[in-house]
Every structure is written in structure tokens, then in C-alpha cells.
Enzyme design. Sequence first.
Site, PDB file in Angstrom:
ATOM      1  N   SER A 151      31.894 -25.910 -40.923  1.00  0.00           N
ATOM      2  CA  SER A 151      30.749 -25.127 -40.495  1.00  0.00           C
ATOM      3  C   SER A 151      30.181 -24.356 -41.692  1.00  0.00           C
ATOM      4  O   SER A 151      29.872 -24.955 -42.722  1.00  0.00           O
ATOM      5  CB  SER A 151      31.158 -24.188 -39.351  1.00  0.00           C
ATOM      6  N   ASP A 316      28.638 -32.473 -31.445  1.00  0.00           N
ATOM      7  CA  ASP A 316      28.264 -31.229 -32.120  1.00  0.00           C
ATOM      8  C   ASP A 316      26.748 -31.189 -32.226  1.00  0.00           C
ATOM      9  O   ASP A 316      26.151 -31.879 -33.036  1.00  0.00           O
ATOM     10  CB  ASP A 316      28.911 -31.182 -33.506  1.00  0.00           C
ATOM     11  N   HIS A 349      30.775 -28.319 -31.453  1.00  0.00           N
ATOM     12  CA  HIS A 349      30.980 -27.808 -32.805  1.00  0.00           C
ATOM     13  C   HIS A 349      32.404 -27.311 -33.022  1.00  0.00           C
ATOM     14  O   HIS A 349      32.964 -27.443 -34.117  1.00  0.00           O
ATOM     15  CB  HIS A 349      29.982 -26.678 -33.077  1.00  0.00           C
TER      16      HIS A 349
END
Length: 385
Positions: A151, A316, A349
Site C-alpha cells: 500500500s 482490491d 486491499h
Amino acid sequence: MTSLGIVAPQSMFFSTPLPLQSGAKLCDYTLVYETYGTLNADHSNAVLVCHALNASHHVAGYYSEDASTKGWWDNMIGPGKALDTNKYFVIGVNNLGSCFGSTGPMHANPATGKPYGAHFPVVTVEDWVQSQARLADALGIQQFAAVMGGSLGGMQALAWSILFPERLRHCVVIASTPKLTAQNIAFDDVARQAILTDPDYHGGDFYEHGVVPKNGLRVARMLGHITYLSDDDMAVKFGRDLRSGAYQFGFGIDFEIESYLRYQGDKFSEYFDANTYLLITKALDYFDPAKDFGGDLTKTLSNTRAEFLLVSFSTDWRFAPERSHEMVQALVNNKRTVTYAEINAPHGHDAFLLDDKRYMNVVSAYFARAYKEIDGGSLKAGASA
């Protein structure tokens, strides 16, 4: 595979001013970090792990026997795990502006003696990388075996490959993106507005008032958490299940998903700092290394030297696989060595934090191959093997 067991943070003070992209500077600052494993004689086995929005330097291991003190990527890092601390020396650093020990908004501003609050300068991903490089210098590490992150951590890893191409042999970018979409920026701004409009925020100086803008933090976290989960995952976990089995015909909690989000918001508001949330989401929004190259990601990555591993997850939608495809294509255009895996996982995610055998096998195999460069003595100083 076993845990690292009990670990402890360390800190390092830097008296040399750090110039920031905004034009401001931090006259001095402290970085909190943790290390796992043993640095080898030629310092060639170090791996830097960069953290995401609400994580920290506490990547693996425990602070006590209490299981709740487990590091945020303990399933990934440790003896015999995908990033094996029997082989690698792993470093986790708490970024500037955070609320977990490194210099941030709740610390005293040397100019006033009061907490920085909203006066803490806006920091960027590139600023964090510059500070991390100074820590590496102090630890005697001239070149990392790898820089890794998921991320926002993946953005830092990518920035390392651009800013310090000779200082890492491998770049591992997981569930990340080369820039945020307009939709992502919109989510971040709504979250910030929830905090900024909370009466308890007091323009960022809530420390002096002895309050915390909890309502704003709750809403920000609830909104963020929605973007971390996939629709399929929500459907499986919660569906339209009612908490009490019947409608309450009011504005309290009816559905299990509401209960879950409020729990996450309440928990978050107890430990996270509101000014930190504002700073880190701005860093997310500002990250766009191709901006200085006319939006051309191929040109942006033309000076990179590392080999790359990129991993994305099919569900995601915060940092969709298409964003990883863009990075892979730009790297291929530059004839870089790239390994790419797209994992068909239902968790959205958050999948980059979870145990998925296929995902862990990909990372494990990559680091095992990278270690052969170290163990076999095939490294060439200052270049990727």
C-alpha cells in the site's frame, strides 16, 4: 516457522536539518525503528520494510506475552517465514509525522516548546525516503538487499528505486500504485473533512485542550475501512445480517456491518492521532513521481536499477491491479527484470496483510532467490545482481 518472540524498539536522534519538499525543514528529529535478524559482515542482507497509513516500525514479533502486541506483518516476517530473519536483517522505521514514536505533531516544536499540532510541516513519501536513507547511513548500510512495502509502503519502496537507484538491489511493491486516482483522493479528503470539522479538533491544537477529535477519527476510519474491503468480502462476512434479528426503526445500529464499522472507528480513535491522519493522507495524495516527467511513468523509472517484484489482488479496488499493470509495463519498457503476481483473493486491499498461501509462496520464492546472490557471493558493488 516461529515468531521472533519479544522485540524492542530503538530510536535515533538526528541533529542535521532535514529539508522537505514543501520548502520547510525539520531542524532535528528522532526516528524510531526495530530490527530483526543479524546484519552480515558486508552488510549486504538488509531489507527495509516501509509501513502503510496506520502501521508503524513494529513490523514483527511481540512486545509482551499479550498477543495483541503482535507486529502488523508478523505473518510475513520471522524465522522461516517469507522474509526469513534467519537470512535477512530486517528494519522497520516509523515515518516522520506518525504517532508511534518518531517526531510528529504531538511532539514539542523547538520554536515554541508546545506540541507542533497542525504546524507540523506537511511531509511527502519522498521526504520519508530521505529520512530512511539517513538512518541507513547511520546503520552502515550503503545498499539494501531489498526495500519492501504494501500500500503506502509500496509507494515508498517505489520512491527508493527512483531516488536512490544504486542503494537497493530489489524493490518489492505490494498492493500499491504509482499515484492515487481522483476517487482515492476524494475518499481521503472526505476523511480529512470529518476530522477538520470536529469541534474537538481545535485547529489541530486539541492537545492543549485535553480532548481528542474522536468523532472525526471514527468517521475517517469507517470510511477508510470500507475502501479496504471488497464487496464480496463484505457480503460473505456480513451480508444484510441484523444485529438483533429485527429492524429497530431508529438511527442506531441495525446491521452487522454497521456494528463492525463502528467498532473499527471506536478502536482507531483510541490510539491514532488526528493530525497524523491528515499528514499521512496528504502524503498519499501528493505521491506522483511521474508528475515531473510529464506523466510518463516509463521516463520516471528509466534510471532505476533494481529488480522488481510487484503483487496485486484481484478484488482490491482501492489500488486496483490495473495500477500494478502500469508499473510493470513501464519497467518492461525500460528492460528491467520484473516478477509480477496477481492473486485472485476475495479480501480487497487488506489482502496484502493476510495469510494467503499463494501470496506468501510468491514472496517467499522471490526472497529465497534473492538470497542466493548473497549466499553465493555473486554481488557486484553498487549494481543489481
